[in-house]
Design an enzyme around this catalytic site. Sequence first.
Site, PDB file in Angstrom:
ATOM      1  N   ASP A 113      50.684  48.294  49.279  1.00  0.00           N
ATOM      2  CA  ASP A 113      50.711  46.927  49.798  1.00  0.00           C
ATOM      3  C   ASP A 113      52.162  46.620  50.141  1.00  0.00           C
ATOM      4  O   ASP A 113      53.039  46.734  49.270  1.00  0.00           O
ATOM      5  CB  ASP A 113      50.222  45.924  48.753  1.00  0.00           C
ATOM      6  CG  ASP A 113      48.748  46.096  48.408  1.00  0.00           C
ATOM      7  OD1 ASP A 113      48.000  46.599  49.257  1.00  0.00           O
ATOM      8  OD2 ASP A 113      48.364  45.708  47.288  1.00  0.00           O
ATOM      9  N   HIS A 126      43.969  52.043  45.439  1.00  0.00           N
ATOM     10  CA  HIS A 126      45.299  52.134  44.828  1.00  0.00           C
ATOM     11  C   HIS A 126      45.315  53.116  43.660  1.00  0.00           C
ATOM     12  O   HIS A 126      46.329  53.769  43.403  1.00  0.00           O
ATOM     13  CB  HIS A 126      45.752  50.758  44.327  1.00  0.00           C
ATOM     14  CG  HIS A 126      46.245  49.843  45.394  1.00  0.00           C
ATOM     15  ND1 HIS A 126      47.551  49.859  45.849  1.00  0.00           N
ATOM     16  CD2 HIS A 126      45.622  48.879  46.090  1.00  0.00           C
ATOM     17  CE1 HIS A 126      47.705  48.931  46.776  1.00  0.00           C
ATOM     18  NE2 HIS A 126      46.547  48.310  46.948  1.00  0.00           N
ATOM     19  N   GLU A 141      42.987  42.582  54.859  1.00  0.00           N
ATOM     20  CA  GLU A 141      44.331  42.336  54.326  1.00  0.00           C
ATOM     21  C   GLU A 141      45.365  42.990  55.236  1.00  0.00           C
ATOM     22  O   GLU A 141      45.373  44.217  55.389  1.00  0.00           O
ATOM     23  CB  GLU A 141      44.463  42.904  52.909  1.00  0.00           C
ATOM     24  CG  GLU A 141      43.529  42.262  51.901  1.00  0.00           C
ATOM     25  CD  GLU A 141      43.547  42.954  50.546  1.00  0.00           C
ATOM     26  OE1 GLU A 141      42.990  42.380  49.588  1.00  0.00           O
ATOM     27  OE2 GLU A 141      44.117  44.065  50.441  1.00  0.00           O
ATOM     28  N   HIS A 146      47.715  45.937  53.453  1.00  0.00           N
ATOM     29  CA  HIS A 146      47.104  47.044  52.710  1.00  0.00           C
ATOM     30  C   HIS A 146      46.881  48.265  53.611  1.00  0.00           C
ATOM     31  O   HIS A 146      46.217  48.176  54.646  1.00  0.00           O
ATOM     32  CB  HIS A 146      45.763  46.562  52.136  1.00  0.00           C
ATOM     33  CG  HIS A 146      44.978  47.584  51.391  1.00  0.00           C
ATOM     34  ND1 HIS A 146      44.738  47.495  50.036  1.00  0.00           N
ATOM     35  CD2 HIS A 146      44.342  48.704  51.805  1.00  0.00           C
ATOM     36  CE1 HIS A 146      43.987  48.515  49.649  1.00  0.00           C
ATOM     37  NE2 HIS A 146      43.739  49.272  50.717  1.00  0.00           N
ATOM     38  N   ARG A 202      48.003  52.043  41.287  1.00  0.00           N
ATOM     39  CA  ARG A 202      47.492  51.008  40.375  1.00  0.00           C
ATOM     40  C   ARG A 202      46.548  51.672  39.377  1.00  0.00           C
ATOM     41  O   ARG A 202      45.536  52.255  39.783  1.00  0.00           O
ATOM     42  CB  ARG A 202      46.748  49.935  41.165  1.00  0.00           C
ATOM     43  CG  ARG A 202      46.151  48.801  40.325  1.00  0.00           C
ATOM     44  CD  ARG A 202      45.352  47.865  41.220  1.00  0.00           C
ATOM     45  NE  ARG A 202      46.152  47.341  42.311  1.00  0.00           N
ATOM     46  CZ  ARG A 202      45.647  46.771  43.405  1.00  0.00           C
ATOM     47  NH1 ARG A 202      44.338  46.660  43.560  1.00  0.00           N
ATOM     48  NH2 ARG A 202      46.455  46.319  44.355  1.00  0.00           N
TER      49      ARG A 202
END
Length: 220
Positions: free
Chosen positions: A134, A127, A192, A195, A82
């Site tokens: 994910d 990320h 999460e 993740h 990301r």
Amino acid sequence: MATDFKREAELDCSRFVLLSDYVPSIVQEIRYFSTYNFVGDRVDGYEEPCAIITKDAARALKAVANEANVAGYRLKIFDAYRPARAVKHFVLWGIEDLDLRTKPFFYPDLEKTALFELGYIASQSSHSRGSTVDLTLLDMATGKEIDMGSPFDFFSEVSHPDYKGVTDEQYENRMFLQKIMVRNGFEPIDCEWWHFTLKDEPFPDTYFDFPVSAEYLKNK
């Protein structure tokens, strides 16, 4: 150690790959390229709907995929590398307190500010270091995602991996995903279930900002 932000002009992409080149069986639904995400718009830096990741993490995910396949599942990826600019987009979205379009679907019980305070969204994301992913599992018999008790990017206590309010089957599904990820070198986080970060990531202190683009990666 000082944080190292690398921009395109000085970037060496040699240790980043298209995940599909390493794990052809992987299913990709890159949410931040679409408008179906908690922001409600395509996120800055997502120029193509493809998963990019470090070679190290790709090799580890290939082992995960093989193990999942034997059990009758395929991996489904929502996000991998990301760009730092995407994280900045998240932060700016968080400041915009009038934009609540996605609240009923992604954070119905929380205020925007709490998403940062509780760790669901970070001002610097793992990320951006290139070895975080994910993901979930698809049942190869049905072609559908297995039931994890909450959807991807649902910001709530119910998405915590060890949340006890889900059914036994949902909890077992979460633990199966966590087990095969951890066994192959990834570490989970506590808020999460989807993740995971490669434990021995090659860039633990570097946050990259090149775009999510197969074309860009090919031409570097």
